[in-house]
Design an enzyme around this catalytic site. Structure first.
Site, PDB file in Angstrom:
ATOM      1  N   VAL A 124       2.259   2.137  -7.213  1.00  0.00           N
ATOM      2  CA  VAL A 124       2.304   1.430  -8.498  1.00  0.00           C
ATOM      3  C   VAL A 124       2.505   2.361  -9.684  1.00  0.00           C
ATOM      4  CG1 VAL A 124       0.947  -0.533  -7.673  1.00  0.00           C
ATOM      5  CG2 VAL A 124      -0.216   1.417  -8.764  1.00  0.00           C
ATOM      6  N   TYR A 168     -11.984   7.610 -14.757  1.00  0.00           N
ATOM      7  CA  TYR A 168     -12.005   6.323 -14.048  1.00  0.00           C
ATOM      8  C   TYR A 168     -12.586   5.226 -14.935  1.00  0.00           C
ATOM      9  CZ  TYR A 168     -12.927   3.025 -10.200  1.00  0.00           C
ATOM     10  OH  TYR A 168     -12.954   1.924  -9.384  1.00  0.00           O
ATOM     11  N   ALA A 200     -19.169  -1.281  -3.857  1.00  0.00           N
ATOM     12  CA  ALA A 200     -18.884  -1.938  -2.581  1.00  0.00           C
ATOM     13  C   ALA A 200     -18.670  -0.837  -1.550  1.00  0.00           C
ATOM     14  CB  ALA A 200     -17.645  -2.820  -2.686  1.00  0.00           C
ATOM     15  N   ASP A 222       0.859  -1.171   0.000  1.00  0.00           N
ATOM     16  CA  ASP A 222       0.000   0.000   0.000  1.00  0.00           C
ATOM     17  C   ASP A 222       0.901   1.229   0.000  1.00  0.00           C
ATOM     18  OD1 ASP A 222      -3.233   0.137   0.686  1.00  0.00           O
ATOM     19  OD2 ASP A 222      -2.189   2.020   1.054  1.00  0.00           O
TER      20      ASP A 222
END
Length: 261
Positions: free
Chosen positions: A78, A169, A202, A49
């Site tokens: 990343v 996105y 979610a 993370d």
């Protein structure tokens, strides 16, 4: 509204496998996937993370909740190739190889196209799509010589659907879907499978910070069950795709949604 079901008992789906999960700190899908992997019997777990404190807390929480001792953590952004390489190298060394990679890292904001600057567009694309590409490329270089491995990507139903203020996105997640399909064909000859999940919504703490309560309620109401998914409900499908139960699936994007995709 139909209430969420009881937490599903583990069935040893990842017994003796090693698992690496990105963006696994906190209370989102990544943490649920990591915890679920431990519960499903993986022999070693490595999580990453960008938040140092939350990462350390996630490692300790998984150890406490599951009794697993072989849980490792490392900071990784990343969007930085050198950090991706360091993560893959350390995870491979610590676990004696990487059997499963779950690419969960992603970034979302809300902005209309007409108001969006290049920096905001590029940041979302770089972390969500290019970050998944960087991790996949690095993992394949280790998996291909071994002739085995599984990669599970986190996409989104927005890769199929339209939603205002989500062009960047949605474009990134549609790219993750295309990357999944194309890389899966290339990896198949090496016995490696690559699939993706596409959740609708979610509900977790991070999402509540980035989206208004009104918007989340509106999106949840559209779902067939009248609620958003629990993060672990998405994680369950990730674990299925990581397991040998999905041995004939590759290049697929599985919608984890109670709406029509």
């Amino acid at each position: 509204m139909i209430s969420a079901p009881s937490y599903v008992a583990p069935h040893g789906l990842l017994k003796d496998k090693t698992v690496l999960v990105t963006a696994a700190a906190g209370a989102g899908i990544g943490f649920s996937a990591a915890k679920r992997a431990a519960e499903e019997g993986c022999k070693a777990l490595f999580i990453s993370d960008v938040h140092e404190r939350r990462l350390a807390e996630a490692v300790e929480q998984i150890k406490k909740d599951t009794g697993m001792t072989q849980v490792f953590g490392k900071l990784c952004d990343v969007s930085k190739e050198e950090q991706v390489q360091a993560l893959i190298s350390e995870a491979d060394s610590a676990m004696g190889g990487i059997d499963v990679l779950i690419n969960n890292a992603g970034l979302g904001t809300s902005c209309k196209v007409v108001d969006m600057g290049d920096d905001e567009w590029s940041k979302v694309i770089d972390i969500t799509l290019t970050g998944t590409f960087r991790m996949t490329r690095a993992a394949l270089k280790l998996m291909q010589p071994r002739g085995k491995g599984v990669i599970v990507n986190n996409a989104s139903v927005l890769g199929w659907r339209a939603q205002t203020e989500q062009a960047h996105y949605a474009a990134a997640k549609a790219g993750v879907m295309a990357l999944t399909r194309c890389s899966a064909l290339e990896a198949a000859e090496f016995g490696i499978r690559i699939n993706a999940v596409a959740p609708s919504i979610a509900i977790h703490a991070f999402l509540k910070k980035s989206a208004s309560e009104e918007l989340l309620a509106k999106l949840s109401e559209k779902e067939a069950f009248g609620r958003g998914a629990e993060p672990w409900e998405v994680a369950n499908v990730m674990i299925f795709l990581a397991s040998d139960y999905s041995s004939y699936m590759t290049g697929e994007v599985v919608s984890v949604s109670s709406q029509r995709a």
